[in-house]
Design a protein around this motif. Sequence first.
Motif, PDB file in Angstrom:
ATOM      1  N   LYS A  63       0.808  -1.225   0.000  1.00 43.73           N
ATOM      2  CA  LYS A  63       0.000   0.000   0.000  1.00 43.73           C
ATOM      3  C   LYS A  63       0.840   1.273   0.000  1.00 43.73           C
ATOM      4  O   LYS A  63       0.524   2.240   0.690  1.00 43.73           O
ATOM      5  CB  LYS A  63      -0.977  -0.005   1.178  1.00 43.73           C
ATOM      6  N   CYS A  64       1.892   1.261  -0.811  1.00 45.27           N
ATOM      7  CA  CYS A  64       2.618   2.489  -1.079  1.00 45.27           C
ATOM      8  C   CYS A  64       2.004   3.157  -2.305  1.00 45.27           C
ATOM      9  O   CYS A  64       1.085   2.615  -2.929  1.00 45.27           O
ATOM     10  CB  CYS A  64       4.100   2.190  -1.338  1.00 45.27           C
ATOM     11  N   GLY A  65       2.502   4.325  -2.647  1.00 43.73           N
ATOM     12  CA  GLY A  65       2.119   4.950  -3.891  1.00 43.73           C
ATOM     13  C   GLY A  65       3.183   4.661  -4.932  1.00 43.73           C
ATOM     14  O   GLY A  65       3.895   3.665  -4.852  1.00 43.73           O
ATOM     15  N   GLY A  66       3.324   5.572  -5.900  1.00 39.73           N
ATOM     16  CA  GLY A  66       4.327   5.373  -6.929  1.00 39.73           C
ATOM     17  C   GLY A  66       4.371   6.541  -7.881  1.00 39.73           C
ATOM     18  O   GLY A  66       3.728   7.570  -7.667  1.00 39.73           O
ATOM     19  N   ILE A  67       5.157   6.384  -8.953  1.00 32.70           N
ATOM     20  CA  ILE A  67       5.245   7.402  -9.990  1.00 32.70           C
ATOM     21  C   ILE A  67       4.650   6.840 -11.277  1.00 32.70           C
ATOM     22  O   ILE A  67       4.276   5.670 -11.336  1.00 32.70           O
ATOM     23  CB  ILE A  67       6.700   7.875 -10.186  1.00 32.70           C
ATOM     24  N   CYS A  68       4.580   7.657 -12.309  1.00 33.62           N
ATOM     25  CA  CYS A  68       3.837   7.287 -13.516  1.00 33.62           C
ATOM     26  C   CYS A  68       4.307   5.964 -14.115  1.00 33.62           C
ATOM     27  O   CYS A  68       3.488   5.155 -14.554  1.00 33.62           O
ATOM     28  CB  CYS A  68       3.910   8.403 -14.549  1.00 33.62           C
ATOM     29  N   PHE A  69       5.618   5.731 -14.131  1.00 30.81           N
ATOM     30  CA  PHE A  69       6.134   4.508 -14.748  1.00 30.81           C
ATOM     31  C   PHE A  69       5.684   3.263 -13.981  1.00 30.81           C
ATOM     32  O   PHE A  69       5.368   2.233 -14.579  1.00 30.81           O
ATOM     33  CB  PHE A  69       7.660   4.556 -14.813  1.00 30.81           C
ATOM     34  N   GLU A  70       5.649   3.363 -12.665  1.00 27.46           N
ATOM     35  CA  GLU A  70       5.218   2.235 -11.848  1.00 27.46           C
ATOM     36  C   GLU A  70       3.727   1.974 -12.026  1.00 27.46           C
ATOM     37  O   GLU A  70       3.297   0.826 -12.188  1.00 27.46           O
ATOM     38  CB  GLU A  70       5.557   2.509 -10.382  1.00 27.46           C
ATOM     39  N   PHE A  71       2.926   3.026 -12.000  1.00 29.46           N
ATOM     40  CA  PHE A  71       1.488   2.857 -12.226  1.00 29.46           C
ATOM     41  C   PHE A  71       1.233   2.206 -13.584  1.00 29.46           C
ATOM     42  O   PHE A  71       0.342   1.361 -13.729  1.00 29.46           O
ATOM     43  CB  PHE A  71       0.781   4.216 -12.188  1.00 29.46           C
ATOM     44  N   SER A  72       2.017   2.614 -14.578  1.00 31.75           N
ATOM     45  CA  SER A  72       1.792   2.132 -15.938  1.00 31.75           C
ATOM     46  C   SER A  72       2.006   0.630 -16.061  1.00 31.75           C
ATOM     47  O   SER A  72       1.325  -0.038 -16.845  1.00 31.75           O
ATOM     48  CB  SER A  72       2.711   2.877 -16.922  1.00 31.75           C
ATOM     49  N   VAL A  73       2.945   0.094 -15.292  1.00 28.72           N
ATOM     50  CA  VAL A  73       3.178  -1.358 -15.323  1.00 28.72           C
ATOM     51  C   VAL A  73       1.927  -2.111 -14.885  1.00 28.72           C
ATOM     52  O   VAL A  73       1.495  -3.072 -15.531  1.00 28.72           O
ATOM     53  CB  VAL A  73       4.383  -1.729 -14.440  1.00 28.72           C
ATOM     54  N   LEU A  74       1.314  -1.665 -13.788  1.00 26.33           N
ATOM     55  CA  LEU A  74       0.096  -2.317 -13.302  1.00 26.33           C
ATOM     56  C   LEU A  74      -1.059  -2.122 -14.277  1.00 26.33           C
ATOM     57  O   LEU A  74      -1.825  -3.055 -14.554  1.00 26.33           O
ATOM     58  CB  LEU A  74      -0.284  -1.758 -11.929  1.00 26.33           C
ATOM     59  N   LEU A  75      -1.181  -0.913 -14.804  1.00 25.03           N
ATOM     60  CA  LEU A  75      -2.293  -0.620 -15.706  1.00 25.03           C
ATOM     61  C   LEU A  75      -2.201  -1.424 -16.995  1.00 25.03           C
ATOM     62  O   LEU A  75      -3.212  -1.913 -17.509  1.00 25.03           O
ATOM     63  CB  LEU A  75      -2.332   0.871 -16.008  1.00 25.03           C
ATOM     64  N   GLN A  76      -1.000  -1.577 -17.538  1.00 25.96           N
ATOM     65  CA  GLN A  76      -0.849  -2.354 -18.760  1.00 25.96           C
ATOM     66  C   GLN A  76      -1.322  -3.791 -18.570  1.00 25.96           C
ATOM     67  O   GLN A  76      -1.969  -4.360 -19.444  1.00 25.96           O
ATOM     68  CB  GLN A  76       0.606  -2.344 -19.221  1.00 25.96           C
ATOM     69  N   GLU A  77      -0.994  -4.375 -17.433  1.00 22.38           N
ATOM     70  CA  GLU A  77      -1.418  -5.742 -17.176  1.00 22.38           C
ATOM     71  C   GLU A  77      -2.939  -5.825 -17.057  1.00 22.38           C
ATOM     72  O   GLU A  77      -3.558  -6.788 -17.527  1.00 22.38           O
ATOM     73  CB  GLU A  77      -0.726  -6.283 -15.924  1.00 22.38           C
ATOM     74  N   LEU A  78      -3.546  -4.810 -16.436  1.00 21.35           N
ATOM     75  CA  LEU A  78      -5.007  -4.798 -16.341  1.00 21.35           C
ATOM     76  C   LEU A  78      -5.636  -4.556 -17.711  1.00 21.35           C
ATOM     77  O   LEU A  78      -6.614  -5.208 -18.071  1.00 21.35           O
ATOM     78  CB  LEU A  78      -5.462  -3.728 -15.351  1.00 21.35           C
ATOM     79  N   PHE A  79      -5.072  -3.621 -18.477  1.00 22.35           N
ATOM     80  CA  PHE A  79      -5.570  -3.380 -19.836  1.00 22.35           C
ATOM     81  C   PHE A  79      -5.527  -4.663 -20.664  1.00 22.35           C
ATOM     82  O   PHE A  79      -6.474  -4.981 -21.397  1.00 22.35           O
ATOM     83  CB  PHE A  79      -4.738  -2.302 -20.529  1.00 22.35           C
ATOM     84  N   ASP A  80      -4.425  -5.389 -20.559  1.00 23.77           N
ATOM     85  CA  ASP A  80      -4.288  -6.640 -21.316  1.00 23.77           C
ATOM     86  C   ASP A  80      -5.318  -7.669 -20.858  1.00 23.77           C
ATOM     87  O   ASP A  80      -5.913  -8.382 -21.671  1.00 23.77           O
ATOM     88  CB  ASP A  80      -2.879  -7.211 -21.144  1.00 23.77           C
ATOM     89  N   TYR A  81      -5.532  -7.729 -19.559  1.00 24.55           N
ATOM     90  CA  TYR A  81      -6.501  -8.687 -18.994  1.00 24.55           C
ATOM     91  C   TYR A  81      -7.916  -8.386 -19.498  1.00 24.55           C
ATOM     92  O   TYR A  81      -8.667  -9.290 -19.879  1.00 24.55           O
ATOM     93  CB  TYR A  81      -6.443  -8.621 -17.470  1.00 24.55           C
ATOM     94  N   VAL A  82      -8.259  -7.100 -19.499  1.00 19.80           N
ATOM     95  CA  VAL A  82      -9.598  -6.696 -19.923  1.00 19.80           C
ATOM     96  C   VAL A  82      -9.752  -6.789 -21.440  1.00 19.80           C
ATOM     97  O   VAL A  82     -10.831  -7.105 -21.946  1.00 19.80           O
ATOM     98  CB  VAL A  82      -9.903  -5.268 -19.428  1.00 19.80           C
ATOM     99  N   GLY A  83      -8.663  -6.510 -22.168  1.00 20.34           N
ATOM    100  CA  GLY A  83      -8.728  -6.522 -23.619  1.00 20.34           C
ATOM    101  C   GLY A  83      -8.804  -5.144 -24.249  1.00 20.34           C
ATOM    102  O   GLY A  83      -9.219  -4.999 -25.406  1.00 20.34           O
TER     103      GLY A  83
END
Length: 264
Positions: A63-83
């Motif tokens: 439960k830390c935060g992060g910077i744009c590059f770190e957020f993007s790693v998680l988001l890409q995986e979710l985007f791929d999962y959703v399609g």
Amino acid sequence: MKDIDKYLNRLNLREKPEGTLRFLSLLHHAHFFNVPFENCSITDTAHVSLNPAEIFTKIVLNKCGGICFEFSVLLQELFDYVGFSYEARLARVLIPHVTPATHQLFIVSIGTERWLFDVGFGAKGPRSLLLMTDGYVHCDPFLSTRITEDAVHGWIVSVKENSKPEALWEDIYSFHDVMVFPTDISMAFFYTLNSNESLLKRNNVASLPRENGRISIRNNTFTEVNGFESISVELPDDEEKSRILNTRFGISASSGIINTVRKK
């Protein structure tokens, strides 16, 4: 991503993931208002990476935060999962001065429409998706956002802090709508962590938006903006900074791992 449900729980998002504009909008809002932008928990830049498992542990489990590059790693995986169909872009930050293209964002396509998705700029960033069309404005009671096309800079994203009397539009970043490769992102990430000109190397920051304002830490100053009111207080030491990060930002960071203003 190991566990989509844990990521969505971290965002306090209870909706079932689906490839719709509605879910994309809910995802943006949930991430923006629940996960702080911060570099306080980066203790040793030499060992910071964009490894998905490490970022998942840091942001989701710890439960830390992060910077744009770190957020993007998680988001890409979710985007791929959703399609979702998406592309990464790199932007030049324009405030307080122009930087190299070191801010990562996404363009997500829904049908024939393309939407700018950015949750990694901090509390002064876009509060919603932005339709990639010249002059599009997202109106928000506290902070409105506009995107305009420019012959030189490509696309410019601007914000207007509506709580300020006679508020004016302020350009915050610009980008060209061209393909970005993983090596480009790696170079931008390396610069952000290591260049003496990098804003995030020279400053210790945390920020989190509120519906009618924002809270932030810049080095040793904590600021809270609530509508027309703004207060700033100096934090005397890392122990107090740790307490504020925990109680106001929801970041579990002990004073021993806080990355106080980077020593040159």
